[in-house]
Design a protein around this motif. Sequence first.
Motif, short mmCIF file in Angstrom:
data_model
loop_
_atom_site.label_atom_id
_atom_site.label_comp_id
_atom_site.label_asym_id
_atom_site.label_seq_id
_atom_site.Cartn_x
_atom_site.Cartn_y
_atom_site.Cartn_z
N ASP A 95 0.77 -1.24 0.00
CA ASP A 95 0.00 0.00 0.00
C ASP A 95 0.81 1.30 0.00
OD1 ASP A 95 -2.43 -1.43 -0.03
OD2 ASP A 95 -2.32 -1.70 2.15
N PRO A 96 1.87 1.45 0.82
CA PRO A 96 2.53 2.75 0.89
C PRO A 96 3.19 3.17 -0.43
CG PRO A 96 3.15 1.35 2.74
CD PRO A 96 2.44 0.48 1.76
N VAL A 97 3.26 4.47 -0.65
CA VAL A 97 4.05 5.02 -1.74
C VAL A 97 5.53 4.86 -1.37
CG1 VAL A 97 4.66 7.13 -2.98
CG2 VAL A 97 2.27 6.65 -2.42
N LEU A 98 6.33 4.37 -2.29
CA LEU A 98 7.75 4.17 -2.06
C LEU A 98 8.55 5.23 -2.81
CD1 LEU A 98 7.99 0.28 -2.53
CD2 LEU A 98 7.57 1.57 -0.41
N CYS A 99 9.52 5.83 -2.13
CA CYS A 99 10.39 6.84 -2.73
C CYS A 99 11.84 6.37 -2.61
CB CYS A 99 10.23 8.18 -2.04
SG CYS A 99 8.64 8.98 -2.30
N LEU A 100 12.46 6.12 -3.74
CA LEU A 100 13.84 5.69 -3.77
C LEU A 100 14.75 6.92 -3.72
CD1 LEU A 100 15.92 3.38 -4.15
CD2 LEU A 100 15.68 3.72 -6.62
N MET A 101 15.51 7.05 -2.65
CA MET A 101 16.36 8.21 -2.44
C MET A 101 17.72 8.00 -3.09
SD MET A 101 15.26 8.59 1.57
CE MET A 101 16.54 9.77 1.99
N MET A 102 18.19 9.03 -3.81
CA MET A 102 19.50 8.93 -4.47
C MET A 102 20.09 10.32 -4.63
SD MET A 102 18.47 8.21 -8.47
CE MET A 102 17.57 6.73 -8.06
N GLU A 118 11.42 -0.67 -14.87
CA GLU A 118 10.69 -1.43 -13.85
C GLU A 118 10.81 -0.76 -12.48
OE1 GLU A 118 10.23 -6.05 -12.32
OE2 GLU A 118 11.35 -5.59 -14.16
N ILE A 119 11.96 -0.18 -12.20
CA ILE A 119 12.12 0.58 -10.96
C ILE A 119 11.08 1.69 -10.89
CG2 ILE A 119 13.65 2.19 -9.74
CD1 ILE A 119 16.01 0.49 -10.72
N LEU A 120 10.88 2.37 -12.01
CA LEU A 120 9.93 3.49 -12.04
C LEU A 120 8.47 3.03 -11.95
CD1 LEU A 120 11.73 5.66 -14.72
CD2 LEU A 120 11.27 6.33 -12.35
N ARG A 121 8.22 1.78 -12.24
CA ARG A 121 6.86 1.25 -12.05
C ARG A 121 6.59 0.90 -10.58
NH1 ARG A 121 7.76 -1.08 -17.26
NH2 ARG A 121 8.62 -3.00 -16.38
N LEU A 122 7.66 0.81 -9.81
CA LEU A 122 7.53 0.40 -8.41
C LEU A 122 7.66 1.56 -7.43
CD1 LEU A 122 9.75 -2.79 -8.69
CD2 LEU A 122 7.31 -2.80 -8.16
N LYS A 156 1.99 11.44 -4.10
CA LYS A 156 0.97 10.49 -3.64
C LYS A 156 -0.06 10.21 -4.73
CE LYS A 156 1.35 11.41 1.31
NZ LYS A 156 0.68 11.89 2.53
N ALA A 157 -0.37 11.22 -5.53
CA ALA A 157 -1.37 11.05 -6.59
C ALA A 157 -0.87 10.15 -7.70
CB ALA A 157 -1.76 12.41 -7.16
N ARG A 158 0.45 10.20 -7.98
CA ARG A 158 1.00 9.43 -9.09
C ARG A 158 1.41 8.01 -8.69
NH1 ARG A 158 4.93 13.27 -12.66
NH2 ARG A 158 5.04 11.32 -13.84
N ARG A 159 1.49 7.75 -7.41
CA ARG A 159 1.78 6.40 -6.88
C ARG A 159 3.22 5.94 -7.12
NH1 ARG A 159 0.51 2.63 -3.05
NH2 ARG A 159 0.77 0.53 -3.82
N ALA A 160 3.69 6.01 -8.36
CA ALA A 160 5.07 5.63 -8.69
C ALA A 160 5.44 6.30 -10.01
CB ALA A 160 5.21 4.11 -8.81
N GLY A 161 6.74 6.30 -10.31
CA GLY A 161 7.19 6.79 -11.60
C GLY A 161 7.52 8.26 -11.66
N GLY A 162 7.34 9.00 -10.56
CA GLY A 162 7.66 10.42 -10.55
C GLY A 162 9.10 10.67 -10.13
N VAL A 163 9.56 11.89 -10.40
CA VAL A 163 10.89 12.31 -9.99
C VAL A 163 10.75 13.64 -9.26
CG1 VAL A 163 13.20 13.01 -10.74
CG2 VAL A 163 11.99 11.18 -11.97
#
Length: 219
Positions: A95-102, A118-122, A156-163
Motif C-alpha cells: 500500500d505505501p508510496v515508495l520513494c527511492l532516495m539517491m 521497472e524501478i519506475l513502475r515500483l 501520492k497522486a502518481r503512486r510511482a514513476g515520478g521524480v
Amino acid sequence: MIGLFGGTFDPIHFGHLRTALEVLQALNMEQVRFIPLHGAVHRAQPEVSPALRLQMVEAAIADQPGFVADDRELKRAGPSYTVDTLTDLRREQPDPVLCLMMGLDAFNGFTAWHRPEEILRLAHLMVMQRPGETLLTSGARELLETRRCQGVAELKARRAGGVMLQTFTQLQISATQIRGMLSQGRSPRYLLPDGVLQLITEHNLYTRKGGYTRVVSPI
C-alpha cells in the motif's frame, strides 16, 4: 510514504543521517529505511562485513523515530540490484508510496541501471540535490522533464514513476574521508555517531593493514 535509502554505509555518518532526516520531515514520511547493500555493482566492494555494517546502521539510528534498518539486501547473495529490493519490498508493503532516495550523481546515471523502467513502475525517485549541483546527462534531463513532481500531493497522486528534486544541507563528510582518517590512526569523532565509532573501535575497523594496527579511541 516510505523513503528507501540504500548504500554501503561503510561506515554510516552524519552526512547520511542529516540528509535522511531532512527528507523524512520535508515529505512527512512514515519512515526512512536504511538498506545496506550486500555487493556493490558499480563501485568498490565494502571493506567491512555485512553484519558489522548493519550493526553500525542500527547504532546510528537507534534514537531517531521513523528511521528503520532494513537488512533484506544483506540476506541476498550476489550484487544488490535495486529492482529486486523494490520488488521484494512491494510484496511486503503493497500500500505505501515508495520513494527511492539517491544523489544527483546517481540520478545522472540512472538510465544505465539494471531495469530502470521497472524501478519506475515500483517507486518514485527522490533526488537529493546539493546546492549548486546541476544535471549533466541528457537522459537525466529528459527523465526530469517528463516525470517531475513538485510536491508531496503530486507524489501520492502518481503512486510511482515520478521524480522529485529535494535540496538538502550539504555536510562535507564522506565515508572515504573517515576510512582514511582511521587508517592513519586519527579519530573521526563528531563526523559520525559515537555508537558507530564505538563499534569501529571495538572491532578495529578500517585501520591500516600490514605494517601496524592501531585502535582509535572514541575520545
